[in-house]
Design a protein around this motif. Structure first.
Motif, PDB file in Angstrom:
ATOM      1  N   SER A  41       0.860  -1.189   0.000  1.00  0.00           N
ATOM      2  CA  SER A  41       0.000   0.000   0.000  1.00  0.00           C
ATOM      3  C   SER A  41       0.894   1.236   0.000  1.00  0.00           C
ATOM      4  O   SER A  41       2.091   1.148   0.255  1.00  0.00           O
ATOM      5  N   MET A  42       0.296   2.362  -0.318  1.00  0.00           N
ATOM      6  CA  MET A  42       1.028   3.621  -0.286  1.00  0.00           C
ATOM      7  C   MET A  42       0.536   4.436   0.905  1.00  0.00           C
ATOM      8  O   MET A  42      -0.667   4.558   1.134  1.00  0.00           O
ATOM      9  N   GLN A  43       1.491   4.994   1.649  1.00  0.00           N
ATOM     10  CA  GLN A  43       1.146   5.956   2.697  1.00  0.00           C
ATOM     11  C   GLN A  43       1.654   7.323   2.268  1.00  0.00           C
ATOM     12  O   GLN A  43       2.468   7.421   1.342  1.00  0.00           O
ATOM     13  N   TYR A  44       1.183   8.341   2.942  1.00  0.00           N
ATOM     14  CA  TYR A  44       1.502   9.706   2.525  1.00  0.00           C
ATOM     15  C   TYR A  44       2.013  10.516   3.703  1.00  0.00           C
ATOM     16  O   TYR A  44       1.428  10.484   4.779  1.00  0.00           O
ATOM     17  N   GLN A  45       3.116  11.217   3.458  1.00  0.00           N
ATOM     18  CA  GLN A  45       3.671  12.094   4.498  1.00  0.00           C
ATOM     19  C   GLN A  45       3.636  13.524   3.974  1.00  0.00           C
ATOM     20  O   GLN A  45       4.113  13.791   2.863  1.00  0.00           O
ATOM     21  N   PRO A  46       3.065  14.448   4.752  1.00  0.00           N
ATOM     22  CA  PRO A  46       2.954  15.823   4.261  1.00  0.00           C
ATOM     23  C   PRO A  46       4.296  16.547   4.189  1.00  0.00           C
ATOM     24  O   PRO A  46       5.192  16.289   4.999  1.00  0.00           O
ATOM     25  N   LEU A  47       4.424  17.433   3.231  1.00  0.00           N
ATOM     26  CA  LEU A  47       5.526  18.396   3.155  1.00  0.00           C
ATOM     27  C   LEU A  47       4.914  19.751   3.505  1.00  0.00           C
ATOM     28  O   LEU A  47       3.981  20.209   2.848  1.00  0.00           O
ATOM     29  N   ILE A  48       5.461  20.338   4.561  1.00  0.00           N
ATOM     30  CA  ILE A  48       4.835  21.493   5.193  1.00  0.00           C
ATOM     31  C   ILE A  48       5.603  22.768   4.847  1.00  0.00           C
ATOM     32  O   ILE A  48       6.836  22.796   4.948  1.00  0.00           O
ATOM     33  N   CYS A  49       4.882  23.795   4.501  1.00  0.00           N
ATOM     34  CA  CYS A  49       5.501  25.102   4.233  1.00  0.00           C
ATOM     35  C   CYS A  49       6.194  25.612   5.497  1.00  0.00           C
ATOM     36  O   CYS A  49       5.588  25.670   6.569  1.00  0.00           O
ATOM     37  N   ALA A  50       7.462  25.970   5.371  1.00  0.00           N
ATOM     38  CA  ALA A  50       8.230  26.412   6.546  1.00  0.00           C
ATOM     39  C   ALA A  50       7.659  27.703   7.141  1.00  0.00           C
ATOM     40  O   ALA A  50       7.804  27.957   8.334  1.00  0.00           O
ATOM     41  N   LYS A  51       7.025  28.517   6.305  1.00  0.00           N
ATOM     42  CA  LYS A  51       6.505  29.801   6.793  1.00  0.00           C
ATOM     43  C   LYS A  51       5.129  29.673   7.424  1.00  0.00           C
ATOM     44  O   LYS A  51       4.872  30.228   8.487  1.00  0.00           O
ATOM     45  N   THR A  52       4.227  28.952   6.762  1.00  0.00           N
ATOM     46  CA  THR A  52       2.823  28.944   7.203  1.00  0.00           C
ATOM     47  C   THR A  52       2.412  27.661   7.936  1.00  0.00           C
ATOM     48  O   THR A  52       1.334  27.596   8.520  1.00  0.00           O
ATOM     49  N   HIS A  53       3.274  26.641   7.874  1.00  0.00           N
ATOM     50  CA  HIS A  53       2.955  25.337   8.456  1.00  0.00           C
ATOM     51  C   HIS A  53       1.676  24.721   7.885  1.00  0.00           C
ATOM     52  O   HIS A  53       0.967  23.985   8.576  1.00  0.00           O
ATOM     53  N   THR A  54       1.402  25.040   6.629  1.00  0.00           N
ATOM     54  CA  THR A  54       0.308  24.350   5.936  1.00  0.00           C
ATOM     55  C   THR A  54       0.907  23.340   4.960  1.00  0.00           C
ATOM     56  O   THR A  54       2.040  23.490   4.503  1.00  0.00           O
ATOM     57  N   VAL A  55       0.110  22.322   4.635  1.00  0.00           N
ATOM     58  CA  VAL A  55       0.599  21.267   3.739  1.00  0.00           C
ATOM     59  C   VAL A  55       0.636  21.798   2.307  1.00  0.00           C
ATOM     60  O   VAL A  55      -0.309  22.415   1.832  1.00  0.00           O
ATOM     61  N   LYS A  56       1.773  21.581   1.660  1.00  0.00           N
ATOM     62  CA  LYS A  56       1.949  22.052   0.281  1.00  0.00           C
ATOM     63  C   LYS A  56       2.028  20.889  -0.702  1.00  0.00           C
ATOM     64  O   LYS A  56       1.743  21.053  -1.887  1.00  0.00           O
ATOM     65  N   ALA A  57       2.470  19.762  -0.222  1.00  0.00           N
ATOM     66  CA  ALA A  57       2.684  18.597  -1.078  1.00  0.00           C
ATOM     67  C   ALA A  57       2.817  17.398  -0.152  1.00  0.00           C
ATOM     68  O   ALA A  57       2.678  17.534   1.072  1.00  0.00           O
ATOM     69  N   CYS A  58       3.059  16.234  -0.751  1.00  0.00           N
ATOM     70  CA  CYS A  58       3.287  15.065   0.097  1.00  0.00           C
ATOM     71  C   CYS A  58       4.178  14.076  -0.632  1.00  0.00           C
ATOM     72  O   CYS A  58       4.377  14.176  -1.843  1.00  0.00           O
ATOM     73  N   GLU A  59       4.734  13.166   0.149  1.00  0.00           N
ATOM     74  CA  GLU A  59       5.540  12.092  -0.433  1.00  0.00           C
ATOM     75  C   GLU A  59       4.827  10.768  -0.198  1.00  0.00           C
ATOM     76  O   GLU A  59       4.382  10.477   0.912  1.00  0.00           O
ATOM     77  N   ALA A  60       4.726   9.980  -1.255  1.00  0.00           N
ATOM     78  CA  ALA A  60       4.137   8.646  -1.147  1.00  0.00           C
ATOM     79  C   ALA A  60       5.228   7.665  -0.735  1.00  0.00           C
ATOM     80  O   ALA A  60       6.309   7.648  -1.326  1.00  0.00           O
TER      81      ALA A  60
END
Ligand code: C2E
Ligand code: MG
Ligand code: MG
Ligand code: MG
Length: 289
Positions: A41-60
């Motif tokens: 299966s694939m899991q997902y880890q968020p990539l977080i904007c260093a400035k806003t701490h919102t999710v911008k992308a993710c890695e499978a």
């Protein structure tokens, strides 16, 4: 114990096991059946904007849940898959699964898929990527391929033509685990990367005295900036590491301080609930992968 092993280093992990050689042979056989038996299966880890701490992308990130042995780390089974010649099938499965899942998301996040150097060098690799995009309907600019410097050890002409074909498809490219292995700045000159992922070895303990990690972080982010590339600080676990990589100019943060990899169901749930902002997690002892 499965962290940090490079390609072809899976034998080190057999020290954890009762019978290394036997175990490996078993893994080989079982990996061949794992796709058909729905054990991957694939899991997902968020990539977080260093400035806003919102999710911008993710890695499978791939997960293998073995019926008897339980969880087997990709740090163990991906090198085996490369070794026994089934990385192509495993990698193709991952691309299709990720494109199909990402197409469902209510937020058009970019998703990164790891690509083994052996898979990358296959003649039909760009066609495999194209097929995954077409059959899922995912927009090419939402797909990012993470490759490591080891792809540059192969045939240079071939490598460059694969880059050109991939860019023509409109997908993005990230250089994974930067700073380990065969780092050479010439790779950055000739390859069309959109993102540099700074290996966690430069992040871990970055604030401890007596190492040069802070200076190296600044150098990498400065270089990436000049080349108009994003930088991801990988493996950020602690508050002081987050503070340092942010101060040193990393644009994106990936690490347990915000979230480990989570199931597709959980990740989709977050997106559907609009939980795009991430809070720092508690102290080390409460962390989980
Ligand atoms: P990677 O691509 O460098 O992925 C990052 C690894 O760091 C992941 O390990 C992730 O779970 C882990 N990580 C993330 N944040 C933290 C943190 O704060 N602290 C620590 N200690 N670790 C963190 P994982 O999932 O075990 O994957 C290991 C490697 O296996 C990946 O390294 C990648 O090289 C390979 N891999 C995983 N999935 C795939 C796949 O679908 N295809 C291929 N070819 N390789 C894969
Ligand atoms: Mg990666
Ligand atoms: Mg990495
Ligand atoms: Mg890695």
């Amino acid at each position: 114990a499965a962290k940090g092993g490079g390609r072809g280093q899976y034998r080190f992990y057999s020290s954890d096991l009762k019978d290394g050689a036997n175990h490996r042979r078993q893994v080989e056989e079982e990996l061949r059946d794992a796709i058909a038996n729905n054990e991957l299966s694939m899991q997902y880890q968020p990539l977080i904007c260093a400035k806003t701490h919102t999710v911008k992308a993710c890695e499978a990130l791939m997960r293998w849940e073995h019926p008897e042995r339980g969880h087997i780390s990709p740090g163990v089974f991906i090198p085996v898959a490369e070794d026994i010649g089934i990385i192509k099938e495993v990698g193709e499965w991952a691309l299709n699964e990720v494109c199909r899942q990402a197409k469902e998301w209510p937020v058009e996040l970019r998703v990164a898929v790891n690509v083994s150097a052996i898979q990358f060098a296959q003649d039909d690799f760009p066609q495999v990527v194209k097929n995954a995009l077409q059959s899922s309907g995912l927009s090419p600019d939402r797909l990012e391929l993470e490759i490591t410097e080891s792809v540059f050890l192969g045939d240079t002409g071939r490598t460059q033509s694969i880059f050109a074909e991939l860019k023509k498809l409109g997908v993005r490219l990230a250089l994974d685990d930067f700073g380990t292995g065969y780092s050479s700045l010439s790779y950055l000159r000739t390859a069309p990367f959109d993102k540099i992922k700074i290996d966690q070895s430069f992040v871990r303990g970055a604030t401890e005295e007596g190492n040069n990690n802070a200076a190296i972080l600044s150098a990498i982010t400065g270089l990436a900036d000049a080349l108009k590339m994003d930088t991801v600080a990988e493996g950020v676990e602690a508050e002081d590491e987050l503070a340092l990589v942010t101060e040193r100019g990393a644009t994106l943060i990936q690490g347990y301080i915000f979230s480990g990899a989570i199931t597709h169901e959980e990740f989709l749930g977050r997106l559907e609930q609009g939980q795009l902002k991430y809070e720092r997690r508690g102290p080390a002892k409460t962390r989980a992968d």
